[in-house]
Design a protein around this motif. Structure first.
Motif, PDB file in Angstrom:
ATOM      1  N   GLY A 187       0.855  -1.128  -0.225  1.00 55.38           N
ATOM      2  CA  GLY A 187      -0.068   0.021  -0.122  1.00 55.38           C
ATOM      3  C   GLY A 187       0.616   1.289   0.172  1.00 55.38           C
ATOM      4  O   GLY A 187       1.940   1.281   0.639  1.00 55.38           O
ATOM      5  N   ASN A 188       0.288   2.233  -0.811  1.00 60.42           N
ATOM      6  CA  ASN A 188       0.919   3.788  -0.451  1.00 60.42           C
ATOM      7  C   ASN A 188       0.357   4.342   0.636  1.00 60.42           C
ATOM      8  O   ASN A 188      -0.420   3.685   1.408  1.00 60.42           O
ATOM      9  N   ALA A 189       0.815   5.732   0.998  1.00 58.10           N
ATOM     10  CA  ALA A 189       0.709   6.288   1.949  1.00 58.10           C
ATOM     11  C   ALA A 189      -1.045   6.447   2.173  1.00 58.10           C
ATOM     12  O   ALA A 189      -1.563   6.207   3.393  1.00 58.10           O
ATOM     13  N   ASP A 190      -1.702   6.632   1.155  1.00 57.31           N
ATOM     14  CA  ASP A 190      -3.238   6.890   1.132  1.00 57.31           C
ATOM     15  C   ASP A 190      -3.798   5.454   1.382  1.00 57.31           C
ATOM     16  O   ASP A 190      -4.654   5.536   2.329  1.00 57.31           O
ATOM     17  N   GLU A 191      -3.521   4.523   1.098  1.00 56.62           N
ATOM     18  CA  GLU A 191      -3.894   3.128   1.400  1.00 56.62           C
ATOM     19  C   GLU A 191      -3.569   2.918   2.705  1.00 56.62           C
ATOM     20  O   GLU A 191      -4.403   2.184   3.580  1.00 56.62           O
TER      21      GLU A 191
ATOM     22  N   ALA B  90      -3.072   4.995   5.293  1.00 58.41           N
ATOM     23  CA  ALA B  90      -4.162   5.706   5.992  1.00 58.41           C
ATOM     24  C   ALA B  90      -5.604   5.142   6.044  1.00 58.41           C
ATOM     25  O   ALA B  90      -6.396   4.987   7.045  1.00 58.41           O
ATOM     26  N   MET B  91      -5.764   4.708   4.806  1.00 58.83           N
ATOM     27  CA  MET B  91      -7.369   3.798   4.743  1.00 58.83           C
ATOM     28  C   MET B  91      -7.582   2.621   5.709  1.00 58.83           C
ATOM     29  O   MET B  91      -8.392   2.404   6.439  1.00 58.83           O
TER      30      MET B  91
ATOM     31  N   ASP C 219      -5.444   2.300   8.621  1.00 58.65           N
ATOM     32  CA  ASP C 219      -5.722   2.718   9.899  1.00 58.65           C
ATOM     33  C   ASP C 219      -7.119   3.428  10.123  1.00 58.65           C
ATOM     34  O   ASP C 219      -7.759   2.746  11.358  1.00 58.65           O
ATOM     35  N   GLU C 220      -7.808   3.969   9.137  1.00 56.58           N
ATOM     36  CA  GLU C 220      -9.197   4.207   9.511  1.00 56.58           C
ATOM     37  C   GLU C 220     -10.162   3.019   9.512  1.00 56.58           C
ATOM     38  O   GLU C 220     -10.929   2.918  10.441  1.00 56.58           O
TER      39      GLU C 220
END
Length: 80
Positions: A50-54, A56-57, A59-60
């Motif tokens: 995963g990249n940074a956005d994924e 973060a998703m 973690d959410e």
């Protein structure tokens, strides 16, 4: 923003019945079932690729699952 559902939505997938049945039997021997095993696999793939956005998703999603479990009194013990 729309209010979140109090339930985790189901996600139908297409899987040949013999594959699904064999997977269920293997999971049972390992002391788990398909859902937590699939979730663990998904987490591992996101952490690895995963990249940074994924990330973060992820973690959410983990926070959402923790909140849901807290409302239900926690995750049931394995084997229960």
């Amino acid at each position: 923003m729309a209010e979140k559902s109090r339930r985790t939505p189901t996600r139908p997938i297409r899987v040949p019945i013999p594959l699904w049945d064999a997977y269920g039997r293997v999971c049972e021997r390992l002391g788990t079932d398909r859902t937590p095993d699939l979730l663990d696999h998904m987490r591992a793939r996101i952490r690895e690729y995963g990249n940074a956005d994924e990330l973060a998703m992820l973690d959410e999603a983990e926070q959402e699952l923790a909140e849901r479990r807290a409302r239900k009194g926690g995750r049931p013990p394995k084997g229960a």
